[in-house]
Design an enzyme around this catalytic site. Structure first.
Site, PDB file in Angstrom:
ATOM      1  CG  HIS A 461      17.321  38.067  42.514  1.00  0.00           C
ATOM      2  ND1 HIS A 461      17.525  37.306  44.153  1.00  0.00           N
ATOM      3  CD2 HIS A 461      16.099  36.536  42.540  1.00  0.00           C
ATOM      4  CE1 HIS A 461      16.844  36.577  44.724  1.00  0.00           C
ATOM      5  NE2 HIS A 461      16.000  36.426  43.734  1.00  0.00           N
ATOM      6  CG  ASP A 509      23.643  46.383  42.317  1.00  0.00           C
ATOM      7  OD1 ASP A 509      22.985  46.035  41.971  1.00  0.00           O
ATOM      8  OD2 ASP A 509      24.347  46.969  41.412  1.00  0.00           O
ATOM      9  CD  GLU A 518      12.697  38.093  40.116  1.00  0.00           C
ATOM     10  OE1 GLU A 518      12.965  36.477  40.587  1.00  0.00           O
ATOM     11  OE2 GLU A 518      11.992  38.198  41.179  1.00  0.00           O
TER      12      GLU A 518
END
Length: 563
Positions: A461, A509, A518
Site C-alpha cells: 500500500h 497481499d 501498509e
C-alpha cells in the site's frame, strides 16, 4: 538522521511554534568517517614466552631402529595410502579454517546484514523534497518542493519523510523514528560500522482521496502549526534532537545546535501551566486535529519524561534527569492499559524504564533518583518475564500479540525484540523468533520485509511503488486505476516492513487492505532497531571481562555525564 527538528525562532516572551514536518531531508545516520574504530590485534596462534623447542630435554635419549622391507609392492601401497591420508587431513583443516563459520550462538541462518541494508533502504523511498541523485531507490524523484508555502506566514518545510504509503508528513511519528534510530546507533555503532551502514543512516482531504505519487502532487498542501502547549510533540522532538546530538557528536557544531534547540524547546514546554499542557491531537486544538485519525496521542507525560531523559544523556545536566524521574510516576499512572509494556510512537514509558534501569546497572546515581530507578527496574524485570510467560496472546505461528484488534502487529514485535535484546542476551531464543517470523519463518512462508527472501508482498500500500516511474504525469483519476489494479507494484519498495498477518497468521497481499500491506517509517525504525541489535558482533568488537563481545557500547550513552 534527517535534518534536526527545531522550533521556529521566537523571543522568550512569545509562544514557541513548530510545524508537522521536518525542515530538511538530511542524513539518516552519520558518515562512517565520523566514528573512530578501535583495532584490536587478536593473536590466533599462541606465542610462547620462551622457545622451548630450541632447548634439549634433560631426559632425551637416542635409539637406533632397523627397518627391513620384505615386499616392495606392499610398501609402495602403504606410502600411497599414508600420503593420501595426510593430504586429506590438510584439505579438511584448510576447509575448516577458510570456509565461513556458522556460530551456533547466533541460532539462525537468516542474513541479517542484508535485512539491515534493505530495512534502511526503505527510508530512501520515503524521502520528500530534493531527491538525492545517488539514491538506491530509482523510482523516486523531487517532490513536495512547495511545502510550507500555504502557511501564513510561509515557512520552509521542504524535505523530511512521507509517512507509510501516503503523501503526508507527520512530525510526531517522525520524531519517534529518529529517536529510536539514533538510540540504536549510539548503542550499536560498531555493528553499523561493521556492515558499512553508518554512512546510510541520514493533511489534506485531497491527500487521502487521491492515489498519486508524491512527484505528481499539484494540490494544496496545508500546514498545521502547534504552540508549546502540544507537550507530547515537544517532548518527542526534544528526544529526537538530543539523541541525534549523540550520534553526531564528532560534528561538534551541528551536535551543539541540536542540543541548544532541544534545551530551548524543553524549557518552554515544561514551563507551561499544567492546564495548558496536553496532546497535540486534542479535539479542541487545530494543531493536530487532522492527525488525530492517523496518530492520535493518548497522553503527553511519557513524552516529556522521555525528552528529559534523552536531554540528560545529551548534556549531563542532572536537572533534566530530576524532571524525568520526578514525573515518572505521573507518566506511569497516565499510561493506558492497552499500551502497557509496549514501545511504539504513542508510548515511551517502557523504553524510559529500560534507560533508567541501564543507569541503575552501570551508573547508579543514588539519591534522589533511587525510587524511579527501582520502580523502573521492577517494570523491566516484569516485562522481560512477560515475554517468556503467558501474558501475551500468540498467533499459531508464534508471533506475540501485544495489542488486540486489527492493528499492524509487527511494529510491536520489532520493538519488543529490540528492547529484550538490548536488556538481556539470555533472551536470545525469544528475541530472534520475532525477527525470524518477520523475515519468513512463519506459516505463510512469507517475508514481510519487501525484497527480502524469495516470497514477499507485491502489492504494498504505497503510492510511489504502485504507479509506474516512466516519465509520465498521472492524475488522481489515473492513479486510482493503479490503486485498484490486481497486478504487483511496478516498483519494489525494498526494505519496507508491511503491517503483517492477522491473529491467525493469515496475510492478504492486497493494495486496498493497508492493515496488511501498509509500511510505516515508525514501524521500520523498530525493525532496524531489532535487526542491528541481533546482528553478529563486529569483527573488531572489544571483549569485556566475561570474554563475550556483543558489539554494545556500554559507555557511549553516558559520555556527557560526570560521575
Amino acid at each position: 538522521m534527517p535534518s534536526y527538528m527545531s522550533p521556529s525562532s521566537h523571543s522568550e516572551t512569545e509562544s514557541v511554534k513548530y510545524v508537522h514536518t521536518i525542515s530538511e531531508a538530511g542524513r539518516l545516520l552519520p558518515s562512517a568517517s565520523q566514528w573512530n574504530s578501535i583495532e584490536i590485534d587478536f593473536n590466533l596462534v599462541p606465542q610462547s614466552s620462551s622457545e622451548y623447542g630450541s632447548l634439549p630435554s634433560r631426559y632425551s635419549k637416542s635409539f637406533e631402529y632397523e627397518l627391513i622391507i620384505t615386499d616392495k609392492q606392499y610398501f609402495k601401497r602403504f606410502l600411497y595410502i599414508s600420503v593420501s591420508v595426510v593430504l586429506l587431513i590438510l584439505v579438511l583443516i584448510l576447509l575448516v579454517e577458510l570456509l565461513p563459520h556458522k556460530h551456533s550462538r547466533h541460532g539462525s541462518s537468516k542474513n541479517l546484514t542484508l535485512a539491515v541494508n534493505q530495512a534502511l533502504t526503505f527510508f530512501d523511498a520515503q524521502k520528500s523534497g530534493n531527491y538525492p541523485k545517488n539514491s538506491p531507490v530509482k523510482f523516486r524523484g523531487d517532490s513536495g518542493l512547495q511545502d510550507g508555502n500555504s502557511s501564513t506566514p510561509p515557512v520552509h518545510l521542504v524535505g523530511g519523510f512521507y509517512d507509510s504509503g501516503n503523501n503526508m508528513k507527520f512530525t510526531f511519528p517522525t520524531a519517534y523514528t529518529m529517536t529510536l534510530l539514533s538510540w540504536t546507533v549510539i548503542e550499536y555503532h560498531q555493528k553499523y560500522d561493521d556492515i558499512q551502514e553508518l554512512g546510510h543512516v541520514g493533511i489534506a482531504k485531497n491527500d487521502m482521496s487521491c492515489w498519486e505519487r508524491p512527484e505528481d502532487m499539484d494540490y494544496e498542501r496545508p500546514v498545521s502549526i502547534c504552540d508549546s502547549s502540544a507537550s507530547d510533540l515537544a517532548g518527542e522532538i526534544v528526544a529526537a534532537l538530543s539523541a541525534a546530538s549523540l550520534v553526531f557528536k564528532e560534528d561538534k557544531d551541528y551536535s551543539g545546535k541540536l542540543v541548544k534547540s532541544a534545551e530551548k524547546l524543553f524549557e518552554v514546554a515544561t514551563k507551561e501551566e499544567p492546564d495548558r499542557q496536553g496532546t497535540y491531537t486534542r479535539s479542541d486544538d487545530a494543531c493536530g486535529r487532522e492527525s488525530s485519525s492517523f496518530y492520535n496521542s493518548s497522553g503527553h507525560t511519557d513524552e516529556l519524561v522521555w525528552g528529559g531523559t534523552w536531554l540528560f544523556f545529551a548534556t549531563g545536566n542532572v536537572s533534566y534527569l530530576g524532571y524525568a524521574t520526578d514525573a515518572f510516576d505521573a507518566a506511569k499512572s497516565n499510561e493506558t492499559s492497552i499500551d502497557n509494556g509496549i514501545l511504539y510512537w504513542n508510548n515511551k514509558l517502557t523504553a524510559t524504564a529500560i534507560l533508567f534501569t541501564r543507569l541503575q546497572f552501570f551508573h547508579d546515581l543514588g539519591y534522589p533518583y533511587e525510587n524511579a530507578f527501582g520502580e523502573s527496574s521492577e517494570m523491566t524485570d516484569s516485562l522481560m518475564c512477560s515475554y517468556l510467560g503467558q501474558n501475551w496472546d500468540k498467533t499459531p505461528g508464534g508471533l506475540i500479540l501485544q495489542r488486540s484488534g486489527n492493528e499492524a502487529q509487527l511494529q510491536f514485535a520489532a520493538t519488543a525484540s529490540f528492547l529484550s535484546k538490548l536488556y538481556s542476551d539470555y533472551l536470545q531464543v525469544l528475541v530472534r523468533s520475532g525477527v525470524n517470523y518477520i523475515l519468513g519463518d512463519n506459516p505463510m512462508k512469507m517475508s514481510y520485509m519487501v525484497g527480502y527472501g524469495e516470497q514477499y508482498p507485491t502489492q504494498v500500500h504505497h503510492r510511489s511503488a504502485s504507479i509506474p516511474w516512466d516519465g509520465n504525469h498521472y492524475s488522481c483519476e489515473e492513479g486510482e486505476r493503479w490503486f485498484k489494479s490486481k497486478d504487483p507494484n511496478p516498483n519494489v519498495v525494498v526494505g519496507a516492513m508491511v503491517g503483517g498477518p492477522n491473529h491467525f497468521d493469515n496475510f492478504t497481499d492486497e493494495r486496498g487492505q493497508p492493515v496488511f500491506t501498509e509500511a510505516t517509517i515508525s514501524g521500520n525504525a523498530g525493525l532496524v532497531a531489532a535487526l542491528i541489535a541481533l546482528h553478529h558482533p563486529p569483527r573488531h568488537a572489544s571483549h569485556d571481562k566475561n570474554g563475550t563481545h556483543l558489539g554494545l557500547d556500554k559507555t557511549g550513552l553516558f559520555e556527557n555525564i560526570l560521575f
